[in-house]
Motif scaffolding. Sequence first.
Motif, PDB file in Angstrom:
ATOM      1  N   GLU A  52      19.126  18.519  47.238  1.00 38.09           N
ATOM      2  CA  GLU A  52      19.144  18.432  48.709  1.00 38.09           C
ATOM      3  C   GLU A  52      17.965  17.619  49.243  1.00 38.09           C
ATOM      4  N   PHE A  53      16.886  17.543  48.464  1.00 37.90           N
ATOM      5  CA  PHE A  53      15.671  16.866  48.939  1.00 37.90           C
ATOM      6  C   PHE A  53      15.724  15.358  48.698  1.00 37.90           C
ATOM      7  N   GLU A  54      16.147  14.927  47.525  1.00 42.07           N
ATOM      8  CA  GLU A  54      16.208  13.481  47.246  1.00 42.07           C
ATOM      9  C   GLU A  54      17.431  13.130  46.393  1.00 42.07           C
ATOM     10  N   PRO A  55      18.642  13.337  46.953  1.00 44.85           N
ATOM     11  CA  PRO A  55      19.862  13.099  46.171  1.00 44.85           C
ATOM     12  C   PRO A  55      19.997  11.664  45.702  1.00 44.85           C
ATOM     13  N   GLU A  56      19.550  10.724  46.543  1.00 44.97           N
ATOM     14  CA  GLU A  56      19.728   9.302  46.202  1.00 44.97           C
ATOM     15  C   GLU A  56      18.875   8.910  44.998  1.00 44.97           C
ATOM     16  N   TRP A  57      17.703   9.541  44.850  1.00 44.84           N
ATOM     17  CA  TRP A  57      16.834   9.223  43.708  1.00 44.84           C
ATOM     18  C   TRP A  57      17.355   9.855  42.414  1.00 44.84           C
ATOM     19  N   LEU A  58      17.943  11.042  42.523  1.00 43.38           N
ATOM     20  CA  LEU A  58      18.566  11.647  41.338  1.00 43.38           C
ATOM     21  C   LEU A  58      19.725  10.778  40.852  1.00 43.38           C
ATOM     22  N   GLN A  59      20.448  10.172  41.805  1.00 45.32           N
ATOM     23  CA  GLN A  59      21.540   9.264  41.427  1.00 45.32           C
ATOM     24  C   GLN A  59      21.003   8.017  40.724  1.00 45.32           C
ATOM     25  N   VAL A  60      19.872   7.508  41.201  1.00 44.42           N
ATOM     26  CA  VAL A  60      19.238   6.358  40.529  1.00 44.42           C
ATOM     27  C   VAL A  60      18.956   6.716  39.067  1.00 44.42           C
ATOM     28  N   LEU A  61      18.416   7.918  38.829  1.00 43.68           N
ATOM     29  CA  LEU A  61      18.101   8.323  37.443  1.00 43.68           C
ATOM     30  C   LEU A  61      19.365   8.392  36.588  1.00 43.68           C
ATOM     31  N   GLU A  62      20.431   8.970  37.129  1.00 44.88           N
ATOM     32  CA  GLU A  62      21.711   9.009  36.386  1.00 44.88           C
ATOM     33  C   GLU A  62      22.150   7.587  36.024  1.00 44.88           C
ATOM     34  N   ASN A  63      22.016   6.686  36.988  1.00 38.76           N
ATOM     35  CA  ASN A  63      22.464   5.301  36.784  1.00 38.76           C
ATOM     36  C   ASN A  63      21.638   4.575  35.730  1.00 38.76           C
ATOM     37  N   ILE A  64      20.307   4.714  35.806  1.00 37.01           N
ATOM     38  CA  ILE A  64      19.468   3.906  34.908  1.00 37.01           C
ATOM     39  C   ILE A  64      19.302   4.546  33.535  1.00 37.01           C
ATOM     40  N   TYR A  65      19.413   5.882  33.443  1.00 33.87           N
ATOM     41  CA  TYR A  65      19.247   6.537  32.145  1.00 33.87           C
ATOM     42  C   TYR A  65      20.566   6.680  31.383  1.00 33.87           C
ATOM     43  N   GLN A  66      21.677   6.719  32.130  1.00 35.33           N
ATOM     44  CA  GLN A  66      22.992   6.930  31.497  1.00 35.33           C
ATOM     45  C   GLN A  66      23.002   8.206  30.648  1.00 35.33           C
ATOM     46  N   LYS A  67      22.381   9.240  31.189  1.00 39.23           N
ATOM     47  CA  LYS A  67      22.328  10.554  30.543  1.00 39.23           C
ATOM     48  C   LYS A  67      22.430  11.616  31.633  1.00 39.23           C
ATOM     49  N   PRO A  68      22.849  12.838  31.280  1.00 41.45           N
ATOM     50  CA  PRO A  68      22.844  13.906  32.288  1.00 41.45           C
ATOM     51  C   PRO A  68      21.419  14.160  32.791  1.00 41.45           C
ATOM     52  N   VAL A  69      21.292  14.280  34.114  1.00 40.34           N
ATOM     53  CA  VAL A  69      19.993  14.558  34.738  1.00 40.34           C
ATOM     54  C   VAL A  69      20.114  15.854  35.524  1.00 40.34           C
ATOM     55  N   PHE A  70      19.266  16.824  35.201  1.00 41.15           N
ATOM     56  CA  PHE A  70      19.313  18.140  35.839  1.00 41.15           C
ATOM     57  C   PHE A  70      18.066  18.377  36.683  1.00 41.15           C
ATOM     58  N   PRO A  71      18.216  18.533  38.006  1.00 38.59           N
ATOM     59  CA  PRO A  71      17.069  19.016  38.781  1.00 38.59           C
ATOM     60  C   PRO A  71      16.833  20.487  38.451  1.00 38.59           C
ATOM     61  N   VAL A  72      15.575  20.889  38.315  1.00 41.06           N
ATOM     62  CA  VAL A  72      15.274  22.299  37.999  1.00 41.06           C
ATOM     63  C   VAL A  72      14.605  23.023  39.170  1.00 41.06           C
ATOM     64  N   GLY A  73      14.717  22.439  40.376  1.00 45.04           N
ATOM     65  CA  GLY A  73      14.076  23.041  41.543  1.00 45.04           C
ATOM     66  C   GLY A  73      12.633  22.591  41.666  1.00 45.04           C
ATOM     67  N   GLN A  74      11.972  23.022  42.730  1.00 51.78           N
ATOM     68  CA  GLN A  74      10.594  22.588  42.990  1.00 51.78           C
ATOM     69  C   GLN A  74       9.563  23.480  42.307  1.00 51.78           C
ATOM     70  N   LEU A  75      10.001  24.584  41.718  1.00 49.46           N
ATOM     71  CA  LEU A  75       9.128  25.473  40.935  1.00 49.46           C
ATOM     72  C   LEU A  75       7.867  25.886  41.701  1.00 49.46           C
ATOM     73  N   PRO A  76       8.051  26.540  42.852  1.00 44.59           N
ATOM     74  CA  PRO A  76       6.867  26.988  43.596  1.00 44.59           C
ATOM     75  C   PRO A  76       6.016  27.929  42.752  1.00 44.59           C
ATOM     76  N   SER A  77       4.713  27.892  42.982  1.00 42.26           N
ATOM     77  CA  SER A  77       3.779  28.683  42.172  1.00 42.26           C
ATOM     78  C   SER A  77       3.989  30.173  42.411  1.00 42.26           C
ATOM     79  N   THR A  78       4.047  30.921  41.310  1.00 41.76           N
ATOM     80  CA  THR A  78       4.087  32.383  41.393  1.00 41.76           C
ATOM     81  C   THR A  78       2.884  32.897  40.627  1.00 41.76           C
ATOM     82  N   VAL A  79       2.047  33.624  41.297  1.00 42.01           N
ATOM     83  CA  VAL A  79       0.822  34.107  40.654  1.00 42.01           C
ATOM     84  C   VAL A  79       0.963  35.598  40.405  1.00 42.01           C
TER      85      VAL A  79
END
Length: 463
Positions: A224-251
């Motif tokens: 939802e934050f940068e869909p167009e850039w994730l698409q660029v990665l799919e295009n240039i890497y030709q491999k599955p690309v998985f966002p894993v979230g922003q991983l906010p810090s948990t202390v």
Amino acid sequence: MAGQGKLHIVMFPWLAFGHMLPNLELAKIIALKGHLVSFVSTPRNIHRLPKLPPNLATLIKFVRLDLPKVENLPENAEATTDVPYDTVQYLKKAYDGLQQPLTEFLQSSNADWVLYDFAPYWAGAVASKLGIKSVFYSIFTPSALGFLGPVPVLKGDDPVRTKPEDFTVRPNWVPFPSTVAFRLYEIRRIFDSVRGNESGVSDVYRIGAGVENCDIVAVRSCSEFEPEWLQVLENIYQKPVFPVGQLPSTVHDDGDDNDDTWRWMKNWLDKHEKGAVVYVAFASEAKPSQEEAHEIALGLEKSNLPFFWVLRDRRGPTDLEVLKLPEGFEERTRERGVVWTSWAPQLKILGHDSVGGFLTHSGWTSVVEAIQKEKPLVLLTFLADQGLNARVLEEKNMGYSIPRDEQDGSFTSDSVAGSVRLVMLKEEGRIYREKIKEVKDLFVNKDRQERYVDNLLAYMKKS
């Protein structure tokens, strides 16, 4: 297999806390779902990582590999925070010496998958030979990776970029208008990342070979934050690309609210009005030059705002350039400012009501923590991917960059003071204050974060 559909996942991050901590956050989420994680690093780094919550202690196993000794790397230097910038290349050389110990561990580990960072570009090939699947897991954002380009460009087989100026424009594989590119002064500072260094392998080559040798790519982001850039990665890497979230810090809170350091800081912050204090910190790697430190200090003084500055005045005991503050600065600002030169609990400070803005280097973990605590951003980049991160934040009105000279990156105390006041107090800075609150849910929503990791694990289980 770890048993009953449970996976055994080995994680192998680069020796920088900006890499190890997001890896640990992902490890915690994976472990909470019942999978076994082997987190591989060096003894001193593992000792310095935050404590695990008791319920995860049996599911995350720390695997200690001794860092080989190499010439020019100081004794006990195991992370980038321990050495000056120009010594990091020797740390990479030592890290490459972990290839054999890691191979031996993997042979005996019964692992299903290896998640590795950009630096161990050889890890994917090692895993493949052992019949273990691998993930190139990048804590760099999709926009930073997308800007850097496809594997042939990264590995130098397709030399579309030969000089610093080539990194200041949008590349042809990005099919939409974007300001994401380095400023000339930013790329000049880190051109050794492209050209190569004493480790024998450039950073961009490491990324390229890492992507080339993996089965899938995972990246710290949300679609939802940068869909167009994730698409660029799919295009240039030709491999599955998985966002894993922003991983906010948990202390994990083990009662350290009572520790004397935080109690003192909290008492100081408590004395100030809501939103009045500017928090200044550039994390463990970004150390300003002496001239930059002077201008930051004088800018904070001129801003007339209370400030809490976590100043990294040297990088490890072998750093001979210890930063000095302007003469009389601490006396003149004693009533309204703190300069703190050791570790500080950033998430707690950002969470305090009196903090109204964050002057940051644009490292993504710091950005995520600021968004967690709804603090608007004033940006001052130094190294690595920070310039590319800053462009994304500027584009989305999530941060305001201190004006600088395009050629050498110099800035004035007046521009520091003006930028801080604009973001924290002025009407034209309202957009930054509001935007941070707007995007918070994208970054910290627990259900969304879980969904991203579930998607990744589902793929890993069926492969």
